[in-house]
Write a protein that holds these residues in place. Sequence first.
Motif, PDB file in Angstrom:
ATOM      1  N   SER A  80       4.641 -24.641  11.682  1.00 58.07           N
ATOM      2  CA  SER A  80       5.289 -24.421  11.062  1.00 58.07           C
ATOM      3  C   SER A  80       7.231 -24.775  10.598  1.00 58.07           C
ATOM      4  O   SER A  80       7.339 -24.602   9.880  1.00 58.07           O
ATOM      5  CB  SER A  80       5.319 -23.486  10.466  1.00 58.07           C
ATOM      6  OG  SER A  80       5.658 -22.710  11.771  1.00 58.07           O
ATOM      7  N   SER A  81       7.497 -25.887  11.392  1.00 60.15           N
ATOM      8  CA  SER A  81       9.092 -25.345  11.985  1.00 60.15           C
ATOM      9  C   SER A  81       9.641 -26.495  10.837  1.00 60.15           C
ATOM     10  O   SER A  81       8.930 -26.982  10.099  1.00 60.15           O
ATOM     11  CB  SER A  81       8.868 -26.524  12.894  1.00 60.15           C
ATOM     12  OG  SER A  81      10.384 -27.210  12.752  1.00 60.15           O
ATOM     13  N   LYS A  82       9.935 -25.725  10.152  1.00 62.69           N
ATOM     14  CA  LYS A  82      10.627 -26.318   8.551  1.00 62.69           C
ATOM     15  C   LYS A  82      11.771 -27.693   9.275  1.00 62.69           C
ATOM     16  O   LYS A  82      11.215 -28.640   8.029  1.00 62.69           O
ATOM     17  CB  LYS A  82      11.955 -25.412   8.535  1.00 62.69           C
ATOM     18  CG  LYS A  82      13.128 -25.414   7.095  1.00 62.69           C
ATOM     19  CD  LYS A  82      11.974 -24.675   6.294  1.00 62.69           C
ATOM     20  CE  LYS A  82      12.045 -25.014   4.742  1.00 62.69           C
ATOM     21  NZ  LYS A  82      11.318 -24.939   3.630  1.00 62.69           N
ATOM     22  N   GLN A  83      12.598 -27.667  10.080  1.00 61.39           N
ATOM     23  CA  GLN A  83      12.903 -29.222  10.334  1.00 61.39           C
ATOM     24  C   GLN A  83      11.478 -30.128  10.519  1.00 61.39           C
ATOM     25  O   GLN A  83      11.919 -30.683  10.119  1.00 61.39           O
ATOM     26  CB  GLN A  83      13.744 -28.492  11.691  1.00 61.39           C
ATOM     27  CG  GLN A  83      14.718 -30.416  12.127  1.00 61.39           C
ATOM     28  CD  GLN A  83      14.792 -30.275  13.942  1.00 61.39           C
ATOM     29  OE1 GLN A  83      14.872 -29.553  14.252  1.00 61.39           O
ATOM     30  NE2 GLN A  83      16.306 -30.999  13.703  1.00 61.39           N
ATOM     31  N   PHE A  84      10.755 -29.757  11.024  1.00 59.98           N
ATOM     32  CA  PHE A  84       9.366 -30.915  11.843  1.00 59.98           C
ATOM     33  C   PHE A  84       9.118 -31.187  10.299  1.00 59.98           C
ATOM     34  O   PHE A  84       9.117 -32.517   9.844  1.00 59.98           O
ATOM     35  CB  PHE A  84       8.836 -30.432  12.649  1.00 59.98           C
ATOM     36  CG  PHE A  84       7.776 -31.673  12.741  1.00 59.98           C
ATOM     37  CD1 PHE A  84       7.997 -32.399  14.309  1.00 59.98           C
ATOM     38  CD2 PHE A  84       6.784 -31.521  12.537  1.00 59.98           C
ATOM     39  CE1 PHE A  84       6.736 -32.923  14.314  1.00 59.98           C
ATOM     40  CE2 PHE A  84       5.340 -32.347  12.943  1.00 59.98           C
ATOM     41  CZ  PHE A  84       5.794 -32.717  13.275  1.00 59.98           C
ATOM     42  N   GLN A  85       9.060 -30.462   9.300  1.00 60.76           N
ATOM     43  CA  GLN A  85       8.290 -30.595   8.296  1.00 60.76           C
ATOM     44  C   GLN A  85       9.503 -31.603   6.865  1.00 60.76           C
ATOM     45  O   GLN A  85       8.886 -32.164   6.385  1.00 60.76           O
ATOM     46  CB  GLN A  85       7.953 -28.793   7.000  1.00 60.76           C
ATOM     47  CG  GLN A  85       6.665 -28.811   8.297  1.00 60.76           C
ATOM     48  CD  GLN A  85       6.628 -27.285   7.447  1.00 60.76           C
ATOM     49  OE1 GLN A  85       6.097 -27.565   6.101  1.00 60.76           O
ATOM     50  NE2 GLN A  85       5.322 -26.883   7.060  1.00 60.76           N
ATOM     51  N   SER A  86      10.719 -31.162   7.304  1.00 61.15           N
ATOM     52  CA  SER A  86      11.282 -32.063   6.484  1.00 61.15           C
ATOM     53  C   SER A  86      11.478 -33.830   7.080  1.00 61.15           C
ATOM     54  O   SER A  86      11.499 -34.132   6.013  1.00 61.15           O
ATOM     55  CB  SER A  86      12.640 -31.236   6.688  1.00 61.15           C
ATOM     56  OG  SER A  86      12.736 -31.188   7.279  1.00 61.15           O
TER      57      SER A  86
ATOM     58  N   ALA B 214       8.896 -38.602  15.956  1.00 61.56           N
ATOM     59  CA  ALA B 214       9.039 -38.632  17.997  1.00 61.56           C
ATOM     60  C   ALA B 214      10.777 -38.809  18.130  1.00 61.56           C
ATOM     61  O   ALA B 214      11.188 -37.490  19.510  1.00 61.56           O
ATOM     62  CB  ALA B 214       8.298 -38.858  18.666  1.00 61.56           C
ATOM     63  N   LYS B 215      11.146 -39.477  17.670  1.00 65.54           N
ATOM     64  CA  LYS B 215      12.379 -40.294  17.897  1.00 65.54           C
ATOM     65  C   LYS B 215      13.320 -39.265  17.210  1.00 65.54           C
ATOM     66  O   LYS B 215      14.759 -39.076  18.038  1.00 65.54           O
ATOM     67  CB  LYS B 215      13.034 -41.407  17.289  1.00 65.54           C
ATOM     68  CG  LYS B 215      12.214 -42.633  18.590  1.00 65.54           C
ATOM     69  CD  LYS B 215      12.884 -44.096  17.641  1.00 65.54           C
ATOM     70  CE  LYS B 215      11.513 -44.864  18.056  1.00 65.54           C
ATOM     71  NZ  LYS B 215      10.843 -46.116  17.063  1.00 65.54           N
ATOM     72  N   LYS B 216      13.689 -39.119  16.591  1.00 67.87           N
ATOM     73  CA  LYS B 216      14.648 -38.025  15.718  1.00 67.87           C
ATOM     74  C   LYS B 216      14.611 -36.597  16.118  1.00 67.87           C
ATOM     75  O   LYS B 216      15.793 -35.757  16.811  1.00 67.87           O
ATOM     76  CB  LYS B 216      14.813 -37.733  14.308  1.00 67.87           C
ATOM     77  CG  LYS B 216      15.021 -39.466  13.781  1.00 67.87           C
ATOM     78  CD  LYS B 216      14.923 -39.446  12.096  1.00 67.87           C
ATOM     79  CE  LYS B 216      13.968 -40.746  11.551  1.00 67.87           C
ATOM     80  NZ  LYS B 216      13.846 -41.104  10.386  1.00 67.87           N
ATOM     81  N   ALA B 217      13.857 -36.361  16.453  1.00 70.07           N
ATOM     82  CA  ALA B 217      13.424 -34.580  16.660  1.00 70.07           C
ATOM     83  C   ALA B 217      13.805 -34.320  18.058  1.00 70.07           C
ATOM     84  O   ALA B 217      13.057 -33.146  18.674  1.00 70.07           O
ATOM     85  CB  ALA B 217      12.554 -33.908  15.963  1.00 70.07           C
ATOM     86  N   GLY B 218      13.442 -35.230  19.012  1.00 71.23           N
ATOM     87  CA  GLY B 218      13.262 -35.013  20.466  1.00 71.23           C
ATOM     88  C   GLY B 218      11.524 -34.802  20.960  1.00 71.23           C
ATOM     89  O   GLY B 218      10.510 -35.073  19.916  1.00 71.23           O
ATOM     90  N   SER B 219      11.005 -35.008  21.434  1.00 69.88           N
ATOM     91  CA  SER B 219       9.885 -34.061  21.850  1.00 69.88           C
ATOM     92  C   SER B 219       9.542 -32.492  21.753  1.00 69.88           C
ATOM     93  O   SER B 219       8.186 -32.887  22.228  1.00 69.88           O
ATOM     94  CB  SER B 219       9.768 -34.529  23.640  1.00 69.88           C
ATOM     95  OG  SER B 219      10.182 -33.827  24.146  1.00 69.88           O
TER      96      SER B 219
END
Lengths: 775, 317, 122
Positions: A296-302, C10-15
């Motif tokens: 549900s992480s916002k950043q991840f979704q974008s 994976a690269k951008k947001a880290g692990s």
Amino acid sequence: MPLAYSLPSNLSPATVTNTSSLLRIISLALISGAAIASRLFAVINFESIIHEFDPWFNYRATRVLAEKGFYAFWNWFDHTAWYPLGRVVGGTIYPGLMATSGVIYNVLHALNLPVDIRNICVLLAPGFSALTAWSTYMFTKEMKDESAGLLAAAFIGIAPGYISRSVAGSYDNEAIAIFLLMFTFYSWIKALKTGSAFFGTLTALFYFYMVAAWGGYAFITNMIPLHALTLILMGRFSSRLYVAYSSWYAIGTLASMQVPFVGFQPVRTSEHMAALGVFGLLQIVAFAELVRAHVSSKQFQSILFGSVIGIGLLGALAFGGLTYKGWIAPWTGRFYSLWDTGYAKKYIPIIASVSEHQPTAWPSFFMDLQFLIFLFPAGVVLCFRELRDEHVFVIIYAVVASYFAGVMVRLMLTLTPVVCVAAAVAFSSLLDTYIDPVEPEASDAAASPAEGTSAAGAAAAASDAGSSKKAKKAAAPDPGVASGILAAVAPSGSGPKSRGIFGLDTRGLVVFNALGMLLFFVLHCTYVTSSAYSSPSVVLASTNPDGSQHIIDDFREAYYWLRQNTPEDAVVMSWWDYGYQIAGMADRPTLVDNNTWNNTHIATVGKAMSSSEEVAYPILRKHDVDYVLVIFGGLIGYSGDDINKFLWMVRIAQGVWPEEIQEPNYFTPKGEYRIDDAAPATMKNSLMYKMSYYRFAELFGGNQAVDRVRGQQVPKTGPTLDYLDEAFTSENWIVRIYQVKKEDPLGRDLKAANAFANGKKRKKSKPLSRRRAVA
Amino acid sequence: MLLLPLLALLSLPFCLAAISAESAHEKLVKLAASNNGLIKLDDSLYGLLTHPKRTWSASVHLTAMDPRRRCTPCKEFDPSFSAVAKAWTHVPQAQRDTHFFATADFDNAMGTFQKLGLQSAPVVHIHLAAEGDRRPASGRSAPIVYDFSNGFDAGPLAEQLSAYTPVAIPYKAPIDFAKYGTAAGVALIILSGIRFFLPILRSRWAWAAGTVLTSLVMTAGFMFVRIRGMPASGANGQWIAPGYQNQYGQEVQVVSFVYGLLSAAFLMLTLVTPYQTHSSRQRLQVYLWSGVIFVMFSVLISLFRVKNRGYPFKLLL
Amino acid sequence: MPATKTAPPAKKAGSSPLLSLWKAYNETTSTRLKTIDSFLVFLMLSGIVQFLYCILITNFPFNAFLAGFASCVGQFVLTASLRAQVNPANRNEFKEVSPERAFADFALGSIVLHFFVYNFLG
């Protein structure tokens, strides 16, 4: 709750359902009967005979299949076509049609019903039109309800736009293809609605059948991805879409590659890339949805969103690169000519020369669809009103098909089903509204609209099958037209239903009007079918002064003459239109036929026809031509003859030999196309002109000879032929066959020999030539 | 048989007047170089260019540019021919001087037009070389007439003439900056105004209007008019083209209007009228729209009867 | 294909987001779905291997390659469809498809698919 007319109240709901389903079955059976019967005009007026040109080849191939079995048919190499090249038939046709009749033939024979293969071929198209009516019923049922489905089935059963390609005897791929088209679409909609892989597989199987049956399968190949893409763009992605599309594409594409004529095209050509692209996109979107469900992480979704777009762009770039490198073939000419409409005329004159590839003028639309054509936009608007996933399909189909039908007359065939569906939706909505007996509360009676009573009215209306669905529209307090439009257009509001019709007279008027239109439609279809679409074009009919029918059977007369009087390996040259008929009826080798695959070979024939005898003779001899066949309508006014097609021969020959054949030379300096005294010398010397008008003037005694097609006066001294002998001319002069002379035994030039013979024994020359003709 | 000496006699003054082929060639090269590769012909120059002993080939454009002649196709075609002639000047000299482009205007070269018996313009004749190594194998000396079936554009002209020149004509269509510019401009406006356009893009009724208009226009034969290049109306103001497989541009408007009106009437009856809560007004609407349907349908049928004379049915009209 | 898709984030947001994804997946997914997922991963790997073979070594019997690759892709999407249909989270989307029905559909689709694969191997 006022009712406009009373309904019987002592019926149980079960009785109503049973009766209506019985009525549905009966009406479907009657519609099938009407669909079949209306296609039998040709058989009744003429006889059970294969029509036109292409069907003769299909018939011939089916005969091979029925006589020699499937494997012989599959490996059939036709030596007699495209002499001397030959043709690999198994790999260059869509075998679905022949396989279908082969199966029917074998089943009937297994049941000890010794039906002739010709009758199966003749009656296949009417039989399948009944199935088309049924599948249209199923399709429309998914759009609205059963009553609309029945109307759609009735419309497509008798609409001339479909009849034109499916009368008895028109044994062509389209005969079964429209059924397959509609059924594939139906199972696609069903798969999308239920999200069932079973219907996806069914779609794929029918898609396979369609690929095996008709080149128009590319329409499905692009319609379904377009629909899926539109749904994704509308934000309507669902797992159901994923299941339906993936199962269709994965199985359907693999299956389509089993057809030899299609081969690896689905992974190699641009026509099929849209389907592949949408398939990839769906996988990505589905995966993204799955991940989103877990995180549900916002950043991840974008980031996910960005990567989906990035991968999409990357895929598009890869596609461009592969096309550029030649791994993926660009659009084929036939396909491309649908977009760039000037393309075909410039680069592929053969395609442009076919009359069914011409653009469509509005009378053709009206002729083929009559009142459906203006109900069709109304149906599309109704689809927009509900706009479920399947309505999006009809909308896309409507736009795409109406464009295509405008560009090419023959694509009217793909427009007809969607017009029938949309018109049926509109028509049945109208009838639903005006047959519904519930009357609304009148606002002029009560000062304010009584909400409570109209809610009761809505509840009562639910008992009537069609009307309950429309109970979701809000009522407008102000009874003006403008607000009425607003109420109809606005998305479903919250208020209870207050719509309906007052009085019996209004209902009666509208329903009477509607029934009148239906009746008119039936009359129109009967008239159009019987007068315009039921002539086999192999046998012509004219009317005697006393009104009785006069049959003109020149084609068969001439073809049977060839069959009876020429050696079996005698090569017959004619324009490609008649290749299949000569092969089918006369059973003689031909130079070119309707399978226009080799442009140069066709241009060679065009060159021989359009150049002078001296130039043409070596060409004829090199190709072992024994007989030349021309179609000439000048005597009885048959306008589809070779002189009228002559310019296309010139044009096609010019495309290959621009230095030797030039179109302007066949026109007068004023730019007219003439065959009389004013005709240019090139025209008068051309083989085609000579063969058409050879001894034509003699027929008129001393009077002025007139060509009844061109309406021009033919020169009194007709052309002479030195290198050909007239061998046969049919009763009405429609078919003329010439024998190509062998080289002169004394080694003279044939022209000199002829002049010698004429000079010496002028009187003997005529009987001489006749004797040679018979030999 | 009498014709041959007569012809020879006729051409005798020409031959005498004409200078030898070499000096003619030099003159032509100079003329071509001075005017962007295009030679302006009069009667004598025409004789020079089509010299019976020419070792060169030539494309001769016969036209009538004077406004009095009122030849619109000539005006359309002239720039194309000049552009192709100009493109030819970029070819290396060795090949350039073996093919000439020339224009003969009717008012300057009336004799030539009479001699050729031309009654219409524009015409392009291609004269092949009569002598030398570029003489065609067939020995053809009569000019080849260019086929205008591909329109008046320079592209196909260059393509087809290249078949007769020693090297292909290096013609490139000029980049249409105006077209790209407007396309970019429109794209920019749309992008900048996306906030205002987005509601339209998202509105289903905007799409519905687009869809319905498209199908109305298409089923009224719009593509026929576009592909065939039919005029909006015929000569002497008639707007219905005779014949079943034929139509004018105005018919598209009329027919799609009739279709649209009929369609709208059906929609009114189905969607709008039932919401009318005033019974007498509703009755009025029902009668009105039914009447519209009946009348317009009759009009449509009568239009169709004009196109298809054998059609046996009719309603009111 | 999913593997390639997870790579850019994976690269951008880290692990850490990836880890949390893995954790959430492990926690919320039933064993049944995990079995299906492992089969999906296997099919994907097999497809990738065939594709690499085609690109790097030879695509000579092109129909055989297509048949093999299509069997992987086809089986993958059919299995993915099955996964979507039996996923309890999607219950209200597939009202007409019970898990049993879903499996029957899956079996039918696979049989048809492999019939064509077999025919196409040549």
